[in-house]
Design a protein around this motif. Structure first.
Motif: not given
Length: 139
Positions: A57, A60, A65, A95, A97, A102, A127-128, A130
Motif C-alpha cells: 500500500r 501510493g 511503484a 498493483i 493503478e 493492491v 487501496t493504495l 495516496q
C-alpha cells in the motif's frame, strides 16, 4: 449364585466394547488435529498476504511503484516461513493503478500428519495510500 454366573458370562465384554469404540475415538482425535493444522496453515497464508499488502500500500504516489512489488513478495514469503506450517511458499503481488487497489496472493503446501499435502491459497487486497493536497489550503 446367578449373579456369579452372569459375571462370568460378561468377562471380556469391556475389552470388546473398547476394541469397537477405540478406533472411532482415535479417528475423531486425529481428524480434529488434521483440521486444526489445515486451518492454521490457512491462517498463516492469510496473515502473510495481509503483511505483503500492508507494505504494498505504501507504493501510493511513488513514481516507481513496481519496485515495491518484489520487496512486498519477499516480505510475505519471509513472514509465512517465520510462522511455519507451509512449504514452498509463493507470493504474487499486483498493483492496479487504474482502480487504486493492491493485491497479494500467497500460496503454499501444508503438510498434514495423516494425509500428505494440501495446497493453501489465500489473498488480501486494499487501496493504495495516496496523499492529495488539501484544496482549501493551510490555515
Amino acid at each position: 449364585m446367578r449373579a456369579l454366573r452372569r459375571r462370568r458370562g460378561e468377562r471380556g465384554a469391556s475389552a470388546v466394547e473398547f476394541a469397537i469404540i477405540a478406533p472411532v475415538l482415535l479417528l475423531l482425535v486425529f481428524a480434529t488435529i488434521q483440521v486444526g493444522l489445515y486451518m492454521y496453515a490457512r491462517n498463516v497464508a492469510q496473515t502473510a498476504a495481509r503483511e505483503g499488502v500492508s507494505y504494498l500500500r505504501l507504493a501510493g504516489d511513488n513514481p516507481n511503484a513496481d519496485s515495491y512489488l518484489g520487496r512486498a513478495e519477499e516480505l510475505s514469503v519471509g513472514y509465512a516461513a517465520k510462522l511455519g506450517r507451509l512449504d514452498g511458499v509463493n507470493a504474487d503481488g499486483t498493483i492496479d493503478e487504474t482502480t487504486g487497489r493492491v493485491t497479494m496472493v500467497v500460496q503454499g503446501e501444508a503438510v498434514l500428519p495423516l494425509g500428505g499435502r494440501v495446497t493453501v491459497v489465500q489473498s488480501a487486497d486494499a487501496t493504495l495510500e495516496q496523499f492529495r493536497v488539501d484544496p482549501r489550503g493551510a490555515p
